[in-house]
Design an enzyme around this catalytic site. Structure first.
Site, PDB file in Angstrom:
ATOM      1  N   ARG A  64       0.844  -1.206   0.000  1.00 43.68           N
ATOM      2  CA  ARG A  64       0.000   0.000   0.000  1.00 43.68           C
ATOM      3  C   ARG A  64       0.875   1.251   0.000  1.00 43.68           C
ATOM      4  NH1 ARG A  64      -4.202  -0.094   4.590  1.00 43.68           N
ATOM      5  NH2 ARG A  64      -5.059   1.678   3.450  1.00 43.68           N
ATOM      6  N   GLN A  96      -9.552   9.355   8.344  1.00 38.91           N
ATOM      7  CA  GLN A  96      -9.351   7.953   8.739  1.00 38.91           C
ATOM      8  C   GLN A  96      -8.313   7.317   7.808  1.00 38.91           C
ATOM      9  OE1 GLN A  96     -13.414   6.005   9.873  1.00 38.91           O
ATOM     10  NE2 GLN A  96     -13.848   7.595   8.353  1.00 38.91           N
ATOM     11  N   HIS A 114      -6.027   7.370  12.237  1.00 38.43           N
ATOM     12  CA  HIS A 114      -5.691   5.942  12.110  1.00 38.43           C
ATOM     13  C   HIS A 114      -4.244   5.716  11.716  1.00 38.43           C
ATOM     14  CE1 HIS A 114     -10.193   4.710  11.443  1.00 38.43           C
ATOM     15  NE2 HIS A 114      -9.915   4.991  12.709  1.00 38.43           N
ATOM     16  N   CYS A 122       8.717   2.365  16.315  1.00 33.52           N
ATOM     17  CA  CYS A 122       9.745   1.461  16.852  1.00 33.52           C
ATOM     18  C   CYS A 122       9.337   1.047  18.270  1.00 33.52           C
ATOM     19  CB  CYS A 122      11.096   2.168  16.916  1.00 33.52           C
ATOM     20  SG  CYS A 122      12.373   1.163  17.718  1.00 33.52           S
ATOM     21  N   CYS A 141      15.650   0.334  13.116  1.00 30.76           N
ATOM     22  CA  CYS A 141      15.035   1.630  13.431  1.00 30.76           C
ATOM     23  C   CYS A 141      16.024   2.742  13.078  1.00 30.76           C
ATOM     24  CB  CYS A 141      14.696   1.696  14.928  1.00 30.76           C
ATOM     25  SG  CYS A 141      14.187   3.347  15.463  1.00 30.76           S
ATOM     26  N   ASN A 207     -21.369  11.277  -0.030  1.00 30.13           N
ATOM     27  CA  ASN A 207     -21.063   9.867  -0.267  1.00 30.13           C
ATOM     28  C   ASN A 207     -21.746   9.468  -1.571  1.00 30.13           C
ATOM     29  OD1 ASN A 207     -20.875   6.959  -0.041  1.00 30.13           O
ATOM     30  ND2 ASN A 207     -20.461   7.273   2.130  1.00 30.13           N
ATOM     31  N   ALA A 225     -17.021  12.234  -4.573  1.00 31.68           N
ATOM     32  CA  ALA A 225     -16.331  13.216  -3.738  1.00 31.68           C
ATOM     33  C   ALA A 225     -15.767  14.355  -4.583  1.00 31.68           C
ATOM     34  CB  ALA A 225     -15.208  12.518  -2.969  1.00 31.68           C
TER      35      ALA A 225
HETATM   36  N1  APR Z   1     -17.069   9.460  -3.780  1.00 33.53           N
HETATM   37  C1  APR Z   1     -17.764   9.484  -2.606  1.00 33.53           C
HETATM   38  N2  APR Z   1     -17.889   8.408  -1.790  1.00 33.53           N
HETATM   39  C2  APR Z   1     -17.282   7.269  -2.187  1.00 33.53           C
HETATM   40  C3  APR Z   1     -16.557   7.160  -3.404  1.00 33.53           C
HETATM   41  C4  APR Z   1     -16.464   8.322  -4.210  1.00 33.53           C
HETATM   42  N3  APR Z   1     -15.801   8.320  -5.369  1.00 33.53           N
HETATM   43  N4  APR Z   1     -16.084   5.882  -3.509  1.00 33.53           N
HETATM   44  C5  APR Z   1     -16.493   5.229  -2.405  1.00 33.53           C
HETATM   45  N5  APR Z   1     -17.224   6.054  -1.625  1.00 33.53           N
HETATM   46  C6  APR Z   1     -17.815   5.750  -0.311  1.00 33.53           C
HETATM   47  C7  APR Z   1     -18.471   4.400  -0.225  1.00 33.53           C
HETATM   48  O1  APR Z   1     -19.844   4.495  -0.604  1.00 33.53           O
HETATM   49  C8  APR Z   1     -18.334   4.076   1.279  1.00 33.53           C
HETATM   50  O2  APR Z   1     -19.431   4.604   2.013  1.00 33.53           O
HETATM   51  O3  APR Z   1     -16.747   5.715   0.610  1.00 33.53           O
HETATM   52  C9  APR Z   1     -17.064   4.836   1.676  1.00 33.53           C
HETATM   53  C10 APR Z   1     -15.890   3.912   1.903  1.00 33.53           C
HETATM   54  O4  APR Z   1     -16.203   3.119   3.025  1.00 33.53           O
HETATM   55  P1  APR Z   1     -15.100   2.132   3.625  1.00 33.53           P
HETATM   56  O5  APR Z   1     -14.492   1.348   2.517  1.00 33.53           O
HETATM   57  O6  APR Z   1     -15.738   1.413   4.768  1.00 33.53           O
HETATM   58  O7  APR Z   1     -13.940   3.093   4.148  1.00 33.53           O
HETATM   59  P2  APR Z   1     -13.935   3.930   5.483  1.00 33.53           P
HETATM   60  O8  APR Z   1     -15.309   4.392   5.865  1.00 33.53           O
HETATM   61  O9  APR Z   1     -12.894   4.974   5.336  1.00 33.53           O
HETATM   62  O10 APR Z   1     -13.437   2.849   6.561  1.00 33.53           O
HETATM   63  C11 APR Z   1     -13.243   3.311   7.877  1.00 33.53           C
HETATM   64  O11 APR Z   1     -12.405   1.133   8.507  1.00 33.53           O
HETATM   65  O12 APR Z   1     -11.123  -0.734   8.101  1.00 33.53           O
HETATM   66  C12 APR Z   1     -11.163   0.472   8.762  1.00 33.53           C
HETATM   67  O13 APR Z   1      -9.260   1.706   9.370  1.00 33.53           O
HETATM   68  C13 APR Z   1     -10.062   1.386   8.282  1.00 33.53           C
HETATM   69  O14 APR Z   1     -10.088   3.798   8.170  1.00 33.53           O
HETATM   70  C14 APR Z   1     -10.802   2.627   7.794  1.00 33.53           C
HETATM   71  C15 APR Z   1     -12.134   2.525   8.508  1.00 33.53           C
END
Ligand code: APR
Length: 239
Positions: A64, A96, A114, A122, A141, A207, A225
Site C-alpha cells: 500500500r 481515517q 488511524h 519502533c 530503526c 457519499n 467526492a
Molecule cells: N465518492 C464518494 N464516496 C465514495 C466514493 C467516491 N468516489 N467511492 C467510495 N465512496 C464511499 C463508499 O460508498 C463508502 O461509504 O466511501 C465509503 C468507503 O467506506 P469504507 O471502505 O468502509 O472506508 P472507510 O469508511 O474509510 O473505513 C473506515 O475502517 O477498516 C477500517 O481503518 C479502516 O479507516 C478505515 C475505517
C-alpha cells in the site's frame, strides 16, 4: 462569517474516509472491490495478526505504501486544501485514511486518527519514523538502530485512534460537520456526527451511497467526492 444554505458557519470539522481517495485510484475497504474483500482484516489489521505473522502484515503495508507513488491527489483533496487555505484554523480536517493525498493536495493541517503509511513505530525507542520504501522483520530503526522492532504506524482494530481528545474538543465547538466518503461502520469515527449534532452543528454527508449513519445528517449530498466536495467548498467560499 460564512454560511451554508443560510446557516451561519464559523468552525468547520471535516471527516474523510477511503471514498475521498477512491477517485485517485486507491481501493476503499468495503466497496465491492475493496481491501477487505481481498484480505481478512483480522489476519492483517490487528496486533494479534502482527504477532502471528509479521511478514504478511509488513508485505500488506509495503504494497500500500508503494502504491502511493502511483497515485495523485484528486479535486476533492485540492478543494479541501483550498477551504483550509481560505479559513485557516476555523477548518479542522480529520482523516481515517493513512495515505498522504490530503497533504499532497495542499492541506497543511491533517489529523490522521488511524496513523499513516509513511510512518513506522519502533517498539524499542517508541519513536515514530517518517519512512518510504519497504520494511520487514530485519529492518533497523533509523532512530535507535535496533533491528526487528519496527511496526506499521497504523491504528489497528482493537487499538485506540490518535488525537481523540483534540478531535472531541473540535467536535464540541463546531457549527458545521462534514463527513466525506466514509461508510460509517467503524467507531469512534462513525460516532463523530452525533457529537457534532449534540453541539448544535449542521451536519452534511457526501457519499456516493447511503452510509450506515446517514440518518444523523441534516443534508445528504449523494455523488462522487470530486464533484460534491468541490461544489460544497465553492458554496462556502462564495458565501
Ligand atoms: N465518492 C464518494 N464516496 C465514495 C466514493 C467516491 N468516489 N467511492 C467510495 N465512496 C464511499 C463508499 O460508498 C463508502 O461509504 O466511501 C465509503 C468507503 O467506506 P469504507 O471502505 O468502509 O472506508 P472507510 O469508511 O474509510 O473505513 C473506515 O475502517 O477498516 C477500517 O481503518 C479502516 O479507516 C478505515 C475505517
Amino acid at each position: 462569517m460564512k454560511n451554508l444554505n443560510g446557516f451561519p458557519v464559523n468552525r468547520i470539522v471535516i471527516l474523510t474516509g477511503a471514498g475521498v481517495s477512491a477517485e485517485s485510484g486507491l481501493a476503499t475497504f468495503r466497496d465491492s472491490d475493496g481491501l477487505w474483500e481481498k484480505h481478512d482484516p483480522m489476519q492483517i489489521a490487528t496486533p494479534e495478526a502482527f504477532a502471528r505473522d509479521p511478514e504478511l502484515v509488513y508485505r500488506f503495508y509495503n504494497a500500500r505504501r508503494r502504491q502511493l507513488r502511483d497515485v495523485v491527489p484528486n479535486d476533492a483533496h485540492r478543494a479541501l486544501a483550498q477551504l483550509q487555505a481560505a479559513f485557516g484554523a476555523d477548518v479542522f480536517l480529520i482523516t481515517q485514511n493513512v495515505d498522504d493525498l490530503h497533504e499532497r493536495g495542499g492541506s497543511k493541517q491533517v489529523c490522521h486518527m488511524h496513523g499513516e503509511l509513511n510512518s513506522m513505530l519502533c517498539r524499542a525507542c517508541c519513536q515514530a519514523q517518517a519512512v518510504s520504501g519497504d520494511y520487514d522483520g530485519r529492518s533497523r530503526c533509523p532512530e535507535c538502530g535496533e533491528q526487528g522492532t519496527l511496526r506499521p504506524d497504523i491504528v489497528w482494530f482493537g487499538e485506540v485512534p490518535y488525537h481523540m481528545e483534540t478531535i472531541f474538543q473540535r467536535l464540541r465547538r463546531c457549527d458545521l460537520f462534514v463527513a466525506i466518503g466514509t461508510s460509517g461502520v467503524v467507531y469512534p469515527a462513525a460516532g463523530f456526527v452525533q457529537e457534532a449534532l449534540a453541539a448544535g452543528a449542521r451536519t452534511v454527508e457526501i457519499n456516493k451511497e447511503v452510509s450506515e449513519v446517514a440518518g444523523f445528517f441534516h443534508e445528504q449530498r449523494c455523488g462522487t467526492a470530486t464533484r460534491e466536495v468541490a461544489a460544497l467548498v465553492a458554496e462556502l467560499l462564495d458565501n
